[in-house]
Design an enzyme around this catalytic site. Structure first.
Site, short mmCIF file in Angstrom:
data_model
loop_
_atom_site.label_atom_id
_atom_site.label_comp_id
_atom_site.label_asym_id
_atom_site.label_seq_id
_atom_site.Cartn_x
_atom_site.Cartn_y
_atom_site.Cartn_z
CG HIS A 231 9.54 -28.66 2.12
ND1 HIS A 231 10.15 -29.96 2.26
CD2 HIS A 231 10.01 -28.43 3.26
CE1 HIS A 231 11.37 -30.18 3.11
NE2 HIS A 231 11.15 -29.15 3.43
CD GLU B 87 -2.92 -0.55 1.92
OE1 GLU B 87 -2.98 -0.05 3.22
OE2 GLU B 87 -4.47 -0.99 1.88
CE LYS C 42 -11.46 0.78 1.09
NZ LYS C 42 -10.63 1.62 2.00
O1 PA5 Z 1 -3.31 1.41 5.89
C1 PA5 Z 1 -4.91 1.83 5.91
O2 PA5 Z 1 -4.81 2.36 5.43
C2 PA5 Z 1 -5.76 0.94 5.25
O3 PA5 Z 1 -5.26 -0.16 5.26
C3 PA5 Z 1 -6.84 0.58 6.66
O4 PA5 Z 1 -5.95 0.08 7.83
C4 PA5 Z 1 -7.94 -0.02 6.30
O5 PA5 Z 1 -8.48 0.22 4.92
C5 PA5 Z 1 -9.11 0.11 7.52
O6 PA5 Z 1 -9.85 1.20 7.30
P1 PA5 Z 1 -10.23 2.02 8.86
O7 PA5 Z 1 -8.81 0.95 9.84
O8 PA5 Z 1 -10.57 3.29 8.01
O9 PA5 Z 1 -11.32 0.64 9.21
#
Ligand code: PA5
Length: 464
Positions: free
Chosen positions: A344, A315, A457
């Site tokens: 393995h 990310e 989304k």
């Molecule tokens: O790193 C990030 O920002 C995302 O992966 C969030 O942690 C994930 O989408 C969960 O979001 P939230 O904490 O708003 O539920």
């Protein structure tokens, strides 16, 4: 700064926390040589300068929101988490509901520091802390039913009211998996005979989740400001479940602070800053077409570190555009592997497949004295295995894997913790986060946003 002088040492060690980065099999193997490292040193120094500025100002040029994770959580944010944990300690079960950065780090701290069988132990063997289960990190109907069935069986066996605390963790408070699971599991728990369900949330004040908790008269903890999900493991987000399962939160943060101090003292010298050297070597390998990043702990307890690192790397660095707005489609592709299990399964590919990846291992040097459970008995049938401890065999396997990879021109490197303890884990996680921050600088991408997750989304929302 002379690159050869530190490259000859083959390892950078943070003595204070017992963490070592071994890179000898990553330089001069597969294309990145000492000259390439030397030529990149000015860029490494610039990346370190940018990280220092981030640490001091809390501002990343590509973000409107502050970026505060490098500062390490202050005591005033830890105290409310510990107070909540003390109140929740009497519960039988805590269900931590969250996904992404609101789950992966929590899982790391439970598995690495308490073990993967934590919930199966009797309460006394858990230090009188509740069971800690995770939910909401998927939309899998069967998992959700199984979890409710598990609690139902516990309540039936208990012969007294079973106290179950649902702890929803979400920065936005609107994440589909978290909200759906919180609502679904709360209703389900309320219907299980003998269960006394309570709701708590760690979320941004005023979010949908926060309103829900208020309506149910549950407890609310604030999601810290300036902290993105994948950078949150050492903040109240990750610490809350660690605190309610008896992990030494102070030692975790102490390890992170020690890593931060070492990084600051190194002042852009990759020979003293393992995060910077790790980022630099992988950046150079990626530039030569080795952008696959196998992260391979040699321990089941550390498997979740690899899963957490997947999110951190993917990310943070997987971006369409650089910070100048140019289309770059940047990123390295993280791959979870676990030693020796995946020797393995995946090693055949790592050893002979495309020259498009690096292998990073993670190991623990000292597992403490071996017991009968992890030593091969002295029996003739055991041959050369007789008398060997599993720890010895595990490390032999790792090193053999790395040497075999080197033999076929495949770079590898290793993180080695002296011991698997809270201080070392705090230092390791901080160091890995710093390395991804450095890589963002080296690649000139914004490591702190994630615009690419909005596309699906929108489509899903329209179809709801
Ligand atoms: O790193 C990030 O920002 C995302 O992966 C969030 O942690 C994930 O989408 C969960 O979001 P939230 O904490 O708003 O539920």
């Amino acid at each position: 700064m002379d690159a050869r002088a530190f490259l000859d040492r083959g390892a950078v060690r943070l003595d204070d926390v017992g963490l070592e980065y071994r890179f000898a099999k990553s330089v001069g193997v597969g294309g990145v040589d000492a000259a390439a490292v030397a030529a990149a040193l000015p860029r490494a120094r610039a990346a370190a300068g940018a990280f220092r500025a981030l640490l001091e100002t809390g501002e990343a040029p590509c973000m409107d929101e502050a970026v505060l994770w490098p500062r390490v959580t202050p005591p005033e944010q830890v105290a409310p988490v510990q107070a909540w944990a003390a109140r929740a300690r009497g519960a039988d079960v805590v269900l931590s509901i969250g996904i992404g950065g609101s789950y992966l780090g929590n899982r790391v701290l439970r598995d690495a520091l308490l073990g993967t069988t934590y919930n199966a132990r009797p309460r006394a063997a858990r230090g009188d802390w509740p069971e800690l289960h995770f939910a909401g990190f998927h939309l899998d109907p069967a998992e959700s039913r199984d979890l409710v069935d598990l609690v139902r069986a516990k309540a039936a066996a208990a012969g007294r009211p079973l106290r179950v605390v649902l702890l929803a963790i979400s920065k936005s408070g609107t994440t589909t998996e978290t909200l759906a699971s919180t609502l679904g599991l709360l209703r389900a728990m309320q219907e299980v005979p003998g269960v006394k369900a309570e709701l708590a949330a760690l979320t941004a004040p005023g979010s949908v989740l926060s309103e829900l908790v208020r309506a149910k008269q549950g407890e609310e903890l604030p999601f810290p400001e300036g902290i993105g999900g994948r950078w949150s493991v050492l903040t109240p987000v990750g610490l809350v479940t660690a605190a309610v399962s008896g992990v030494d939160v102070g030692a975790l943060l102490d390890g992170a602070r020690a890593a931060q101090a070492a990084i600051r003292a190194a002042d852009g010298d990759p020979g003293r800053d393992p995060a910077l050297l790790y980022a630099l070597l992988h950046h150079l390998h990626a530039g030569q077409g080795r952008a696959g990043a196998v992260f391979m702990p040699y321990s089941e307890r550390l498997r979740s570190v690899s899963e957490w690192y997947v999110q951190l790397l993917a990310e943070s660095l997987g971006k369409e555009k650089d910070r100048q707005g140019q289309v770059v489609h940047a990123g390295r592709t993280p791959i979870v592997a676990v030693g020796t299990t995946d020797m393995h399964a995946q090693t055949q590919l790592h050893q002979e497949g495309p020259h498009d990846k690096t292998v990073t291992t993670l190991d623990v040097a000292d597992w403490g004295p071996a017991t009968v459970a992890d030593r091969v008995p002295d029996e003739a049938v055991a041959g050369k295995l007789a008398g060997k401890t599993f720890a010895q065999l595990n490390t032999l396997a790792r090193e053999a894997n790395e040497d075999a990879l080197r033999g076929s021109g495949r770079p590898s490197d290793a993180w080695v913790l002296d011991r698997l303890d809270a201080r070392g884990v705090g230092a390791l996680l901080y160091t890995l986060m710093a390395s991804v921050a450095y890589e963002g600088e080296l690649m000139d991408v914004c490591a702190y946003d994630q615009p690419g997750v909005e596309a699906y989304k929108k489509i899903m929302k329209a179809r709801l």
